[in-house]
Design a protein around this motif. Structure first.
Motif, PDB file in Angstrom:
ATOM      1  N   TYR A   5      17.399   3.100  14.215  1.00 17.79           N
ATOM      2  CA  TYR A   5      16.493   2.448  13.264  1.00 17.79           C
ATOM      3  C   TYR A   5      15.034   2.738  13.622  1.00 17.79           C
ATOM      4  CZ  TYR A   5      14.657  -1.255  10.222  1.00 17.79           C
ATOM      5  OH  TYR A   5      13.998  -1.953   9.250  1.00 17.79           O
ATOM      6  N   ILE A   6      14.710   2.693  14.903  1.00 15.59           N
ATOM      7  CA  ILE A   6      13.333   2.969  15.341  1.00 15.59           C
ATOM      8  C   ILE A   6      12.934   4.401  14.993  1.00 15.59           C
ATOM      9  CG2 ILE A   6      11.848   3.220  17.374  1.00 15.59           C
ATOM     10  CD1 ILE A   6      13.439   0.876  18.622  1.00 15.59           C
ATOM     11  N   ILE A   7      13.842   5.346  15.279  1.00 16.14           N
ATOM     12  CA  ILE A   7      13.571   6.752  14.954  1.00 16.14           C
ATOM     13  C   ILE A   7      13.388   6.922  13.443  1.00 16.14           C
ATOM     14  CG2 ILE A   7      14.552   9.084  14.951  1.00 16.14           C
ATOM     15  CD1 ILE A   7      15.980   8.306  17.591  1.00 16.14           C
ATOM     16  N   THR A   8      14.264   6.280  12.678  1.00 19.71           N
ATOM     17  CA  THR A   8      14.189   6.368  11.215  1.00 19.71           C
ATOM     18  C   THR A   8      12.890   5.761  10.692  1.00 19.71           C
ATOM     19  OG1 THR A   8      16.604   6.211  11.076  1.00 19.71           O
ATOM     20  CG2 THR A   8      15.366   5.763   9.066  1.00 19.71           C
ATOM     21  N   HIS A  15       0.845  -1.197   0.000  1.00 22.82           N
ATOM     22  CA  HIS A  15       0.000   0.000   0.000  1.00 22.82           C
ATOM     23  C   HIS A  15       0.887   1.256   0.000  1.00 22.82           C
ATOM     24  CE1 HIS A  15      -2.891   3.037   1.382  1.00 22.82           C
ATOM     25  NE2 HIS A  15      -3.816   2.220   0.901  1.00 22.82           N
ATOM     26  N   PRO A  16       0.513   2.281  -0.766  1.00 23.05           N
ATOM     27  CA  PRO A  16       1.343   3.493  -0.850  1.00 23.05           C
ATOM     28  C   PRO A  16       1.678   4.112   0.508  1.00 23.05           C
ATOM     29  CG  PRO A  16      -0.383   3.548  -2.510  1.00 23.05           C
ATOM     30  CD  PRO A  16      -0.661   2.352  -1.659  1.00 23.05           C
ATOM     31  N   SER A  17       0.744   4.067   1.467  1.00 18.50           N
ATOM     32  CA  SER A  17       0.971   4.730   2.757  1.00 18.50           C
ATOM     33  C   SER A  17       2.099   4.092   3.554  1.00 18.50           C
ATOM     34  CB  SER A  17      -0.315   4.717   3.593  1.00 18.50           C
ATOM     35  OG  SER A  17      -1.316   5.468   2.958  1.00 18.50           O
ATOM     36  N   ILE A  18       2.291   2.784   3.390  1.00 19.79           N
ATOM     37  CA  ILE A  18       3.360   2.116   4.147  1.00 19.79           C
ATOM     38  C   ILE A  18       4.531   1.744   3.253  1.00 19.79           C
ATOM     39  CG2 ILE A  18       1.742   1.183   5.847  1.00 19.79           C
ATOM     40  CD1 ILE A  18       2.157  -1.568   4.376  1.00 19.79           C
ATOM     41  N   PHE A  19       4.564   2.294   2.035  1.00 22.25           N
ATOM     42  CA  PHE A  19       5.608   1.891   1.093  1.00 22.25           C
ATOM     43  C   PHE A  19       7.012   2.234   1.590  1.00 22.25           C
ATOM     44  CE2 PHE A  19       8.417   3.282  -2.382  1.00 22.25           C
ATOM     45  CZ  PHE A  19       8.700   2.035  -2.915  1.00 22.25           C
ATOM     46  N   LEU A  20       7.201   3.449   2.111  1.00 27.12           N
ATOM     47  CA  LEU A  20       8.540   3.845   2.562  1.00 27.12           C
ATOM     48  C   LEU A  20       9.009   2.990   3.737  1.00 27.12           C
ATOM     49  CD1 LEU A  20       8.278   7.740   2.318  1.00 27.12           C
ATOM     50  CD2 LEU A  20       9.526   6.198   0.792  1.00 27.12           C
ATOM     51  N   LEU A  21       8.105   2.713   4.671  1.00 31.64           N
ATOM     52  CA  LEU A  21       8.450   1.832   5.792  1.00 31.64           C
ATOM     53  C   LEU A  21       8.767   0.431   5.288  1.00 31.64           C
ATOM     54  CD1 LEU A  21       8.685   1.317   8.846  1.00 31.64           C
ATOM     55  CD2 LEU A  21       6.233   0.790   8.851  1.00 31.64           C
ATOM     56  N   ALA A  22       7.962  -0.062   4.348  1.00 32.27           N
ATOM     57  CA  ALA A  22       8.206  -1.390   3.785  1.00 32.27           C
ATOM     58  C   ALA A  22       9.562  -1.442   3.081  1.00 32.27           C
ATOM     59  CB  ALA A  22       7.088  -1.759   2.805  1.00 32.27           C
ATOM     60  N   THR A  23       9.897  -0.374   2.381  1.00 32.37           N
ATOM     61  CA  THR A  23      11.199  -0.289   1.701  1.00 32.37           C
ATOM     62  C   THR A  23      12.338  -0.387   2.707  1.00 32.37           C
ATOM     63  OG1 THR A  23      10.295   1.054  -0.099  1.00 32.37           O
ATOM     64  CG2 THR A  23      12.671   1.170   0.262  1.00 32.37           C
ATOM     65  N   LEU A  24      12.229   0.383   3.784  1.00 37.18           N
ATOM     66  CA  LEU A  24      13.243   0.354   4.842  1.00 37.18           C
ATOM     67  C   LEU A  24      13.393  -1.055   5.407  1.00 37.18           C
ATOM     68  CD1 LEU A  24      15.094   1.971   6.881  1.00 37.18           C
ATOM     69  CD2 LEU A  24      13.063   2.099   8.340  1.00 37.18           C
ATOM     70  N   PRO A  28      19.796  14.227   1.537  1.00 34.56           N
ATOM     71  CA  PRO A  28      18.984  14.730   2.670  1.00 34.56           C
ATOM     72  C   PRO A  28      18.068  13.679   3.285  1.00 34.56           C
ATOM     73  CG  PRO A  28      18.894  16.242   0.791  1.00 34.56           C
ATOM     74  CD  PRO A  28      19.515  14.974   0.301  1.00 34.56           C
ATOM     75  N   PHE A  29      17.837  12.572   2.571  1.00 33.29           N
ATOM     76  CA  PHE A  29      16.908  11.557   3.068  1.00 33.29           C
ATOM     77  C   PHE A  29      17.619  10.313   3.606  1.00 33.29           C
ATOM     78  CE2 PHE A  29      14.869  13.970  -0.377  1.00 33.29           C
ATOM     79  CZ  PHE A  29      13.862  14.584   0.365  1.00 33.29           C
ATOM     80  N   MET A  30      18.942  10.383   3.771  1.00 32.74           N
ATOM     81  CA  MET A  30      19.681   9.281   4.402  1.00 32.74           C
ATOM     82  C   MET A  30      19.525   9.412   5.921  1.00 32.74           C
ATOM     83  SD  MET A  30      23.125   9.001   2.045  1.00 32.74           S
ATOM     84  CE  MET A  30      23.787   7.622   2.990  1.00 32.74           C
ATOM     85  N   TRP A  31      18.294   9.273   6.375  1.00 33.74           N
ATOM     86  CA  TRP A  31      17.953   9.609   7.755  1.00 33.74           C
ATOM     87  C   TRP A  31      18.625   8.697   8.773  1.00 33.74           C
ATOM     88  CZ3 TRP A  31      12.090  10.395   6.352  1.00 33.74           C
ATOM     89  CH2 TRP A  31      11.964  11.620   5.700  1.00 33.74           C
ATOM     90  N   LEU A  32      18.797   7.424   8.454  1.00 40.37           N
ATOM     91  CA  LEU A  32      19.464   6.539   9.399  1.00 40.37           C
ATOM     92  C   LEU A  32      20.889   7.014   9.669  1.00 40.37           C
ATOM     93  CD1 LEU A  32      19.086   3.585  10.839  1.00 40.37           C
ATOM     94  CD2 LEU A  32      20.833   2.982   9.162  1.00 40.37           C
ATOM     95  N   SER A  33      21.571   7.461   8.636  1.00 35.94           N
ATOM     96  CA  SER A  33      22.944   7.943   8.798  1.00 35.94           C
ATOM     97  C   SER A  33      22.991   9.165   9.717  1.00 35.94           C
ATOM     98  CB  SER A  33      23.545   8.286   7.429  1.00 35.94           C
ATOM     99  OG  SER A  33      23.618   7.139   6.612  1.00 35.94           O
ATOM    100  N   VAL A  46      23.436  -1.100  20.338  1.00 35.78           N
ATOM    101  CA  VAL A  46      22.900  -0.121  21.292  1.00 35.78           C
ATOM    102  C   VAL A  46      22.733   1.252  20.644  1.00 35.78           C
ATOM    103  CG1 VAL A  46      23.888  -1.343  23.264  1.00 35.78           C
ATOM    104  CG2 VAL A  46      25.188   0.499  22.198  1.00 35.78           C
ATOM    105  N   LEU A  47      23.387   1.448  19.504  1.00 37.12           N
ATOM    106  CA  LEU A  47      23.218   2.703  18.761  1.00 37.12           C
ATOM    107  C   LEU A  47      22.304   2.510  17.561  1.00 37.12           C
ATOM    108  CD1 LEU A  47      25.901   5.324  17.923  1.00 37.12           C
ATOM    109  CD2 LEU A  47      24.512   4.426  16.074  1.00 37.12           C
ATOM    110  N   ALA A  48      22.498   1.382  16.842  1.00 41.63           N
ATOM    111  CA  ALA A  48      21.788   1.180  15.582  1.00 41.63           C
ATOM    112  C   ALA A  48      20.293   0.951  15.787  1.00 41.63           C
ATOM    113  CB  ALA A  48      22.401  -0.010  14.830  1.00 41.63           C
TER     114      ALA A  48
END
Length: 468
Positions: free
Chosen positions: A199-202, A105-114, A432-437, A193-195
């Motif tokens: 990951y949760i925040i991202t 579904h488009p709404s969860i596509f970015l999360l699914a990609t991650l 700008p969208f490499m949010w995990l980094s 302990v860092l990743a």
């Protein structure tokens, strides 16, 4: 024999300024290949080396040593190129794209990609392989769903690098831990302990963004036409994914990366011959020359016409020249001189952490290859950690955060060139969208200055942190 000395700060500024001027002028103004700029930069550093008292023979050996330190990356990249070519020909990647358009579904596509890219990267231990297979599929699905492609690329890279720095199978994980003299499993636990918080925040950020963008720009006719084009040119069935399952399982069982990837490439060629109707010789040829097709849809052709060993040659040359350049920088002690300027301030875990991240980033910027950063950073920074009795696990963690997670941010680095070329999105567009980094770097600095998850060796007096 002429005395050998370290370069002065002025000499370093001149050489590095010349290097950056070459790189930027060749790529931005002259439209010349970055590889040529890197090759010319070798001789700038060699001239400085001779001025400092080194012989040409010694400098040439440092180039060779630098390249030999990173040859594993070359072997893996060659294997990944072969894998991409045969997996497209065999219908593996087209099937991933088709089912993604069908079910995500488009709404969860970015999360699914991650999530999809992170699972594949953890299991396989290679961000390059993940981006070249699942990443290509997610870009195609994102285009069909009307998502901004730089945003999709950011989700792909966040997932790919998350797995790459947590998997004990990853070459970067092994390199960062071994050069820091840390057991690889202890390094992975220190990374977690860092990743995991990062990951949760991202994941939260991509979920919120997905609901903002999801469904707004979906053109159902375009989705249907993409699916129709795939169906017309490939046999789309669930068993097309068997080669991917086999590769993931074998790598999860800790089998050696390169031979497993090559086996996956062979399976892709077999699938192309058995299920897609290709002549077997032609199917095997896609491992070297890549896959080529004309579906009548420009975007699909752009996604699928890629792969093969020849498709990796530009990145291979960048890696070789970058590793050689890094070998020269190490021989001359350039980064050591830069770090020595701040040595008096390296009296706290926070300052040492920040400096490690900067040195690792400079390794990517100046060495043009992630391997250069991961090789040089632990060597340069280890004494600073030992003086403060900070456990080497903190060094290996910071070296990987600064080295691995920033490698895709530099347009002229091996990762920057590969990721932009494979995904079809420029480095500065997806950066700008490499949010995990960014979140990981921020957490590393916070940990350093607050003392959270900063462990010390047992001989530290007035110890305030427990060793875990």
């Amino acid at each position: 024999m002429k005395d050998v000395r370290l370069p002065t700060l002025f000499e370093i500024i001149i050489i590095l300024g010349g290097f950056l001027a070459l790189v930027l002028s060749f790529t931005v103004f002259l439209n010349l290949p970055i590889q040529l700029a890197l090759f010319i930069s070798w001789f700038l550093v060699i001239i400085l080396g001779i001025r400092l008292g080194h012989t040409f023979q010694d400098l040439q050996k440092s180039v060779i040593n630098g390249i030999s330190n990173g040859l594993e990356a070359v072997l893996i990249l060659v294997s990944v190129g072969a894998l991409i070519g045969t997996w497209i020909a065999g219908g593996v990647v087209p099937t991933l794209i088709y089912y993604g358009l069908e079910f995500i579904h488009p709404s969860i596509f970015l999360l699914a990609t991650l999530i999809i890219c992170s699972i594949m990267s953890v299991a396989t231990g290679t961000s390059w392989g993940t981006v070249g297979t699942a990443g290509i599929a997610m870009i195609a699905i994102g285009e069909g769903l009307g998502m901004p492609l730089p945003l999709v690329a950011g989700a792909v890279l966040s997932g790919a690098y998350f797995g790459d720095k947590l998997s004990p199978l990853s070459d970067s994980t092994v390199l960062a831990s071994s050069l820091s003299k840390v057991d690889v499993l202890k390094h992975v636990r220190a990374m977690m302990v860092l990743a995991i918080p990062a990951y949760i925040i991202t994941a939260i950020l991509f979920t919120i963004t997905g609901f903002i963008y999801g469904g707004k720009n979906v053109d159902l006719k375009k989705v249907d036409s993409l699916k129709s084009a795939l169906h017309q040119n490939f046999d789309i069935q669930i068993w097309m994914l068997i080669p991917a399952v086999i590769v993931v399982v074998l790598l999860a069982l800790k089998k050696p990366s390169m031979p497993v990837i090559v086996v996956g490439a062979l399976l892709g060629a077999i699938w192309a011959s058995v299920f897609q109707g290709m002549n077997f010789a032609e199917a095997i040829g896609t491992a070297y020359n890549g896959f080529h097709i004309d579906t009548g849809m420009k975007f699909i052709d752009g996604i699928l016409n890629r792969g093969g060993i020849t498709g990796m040659l530009d990145t291979l040359v960048v890696i070789l020249f970058g590793l050689g350049f890094g070998g020269l920088l190490e021989k001359l002690g350039v980064l050591r001189v830069i770090v020595s300027l701040f040595e008096k301030k390296l009296t706290s875990a926070g300052n040492v952490t920040l400096t490690t991240l900067i040195v690792a980033l400079l390794g990517n910027i100046l060495g043009c290859a992630m391997y250069v950063s991961l090789i040089l950073t632990p060597k340069i920074m280890e004494d600073s950690y030992d003086k403060l009795n900070i456990d080497r696990r903190v060094l290996s963690r910071n070296a990987e955060v600064g080295g691995t997670l920033t490698s895709g941010m530099v347009p002229w680095s091996d990762n920057g060139i590969y990721m932009a070329g494979i995904l079809g999105v420029s480095t500065f567009s997806y950066l700008p969208f490499m949010w995990l980094s960014f979140v990981s770097i921020g957490l590393a600095i916070i940990y350093g200055y607050t003392g959270k998850f900063i462990w010390y060796t047992k001989n530290k007096s007035a110890q305030t942190e427990e060793v875990v």
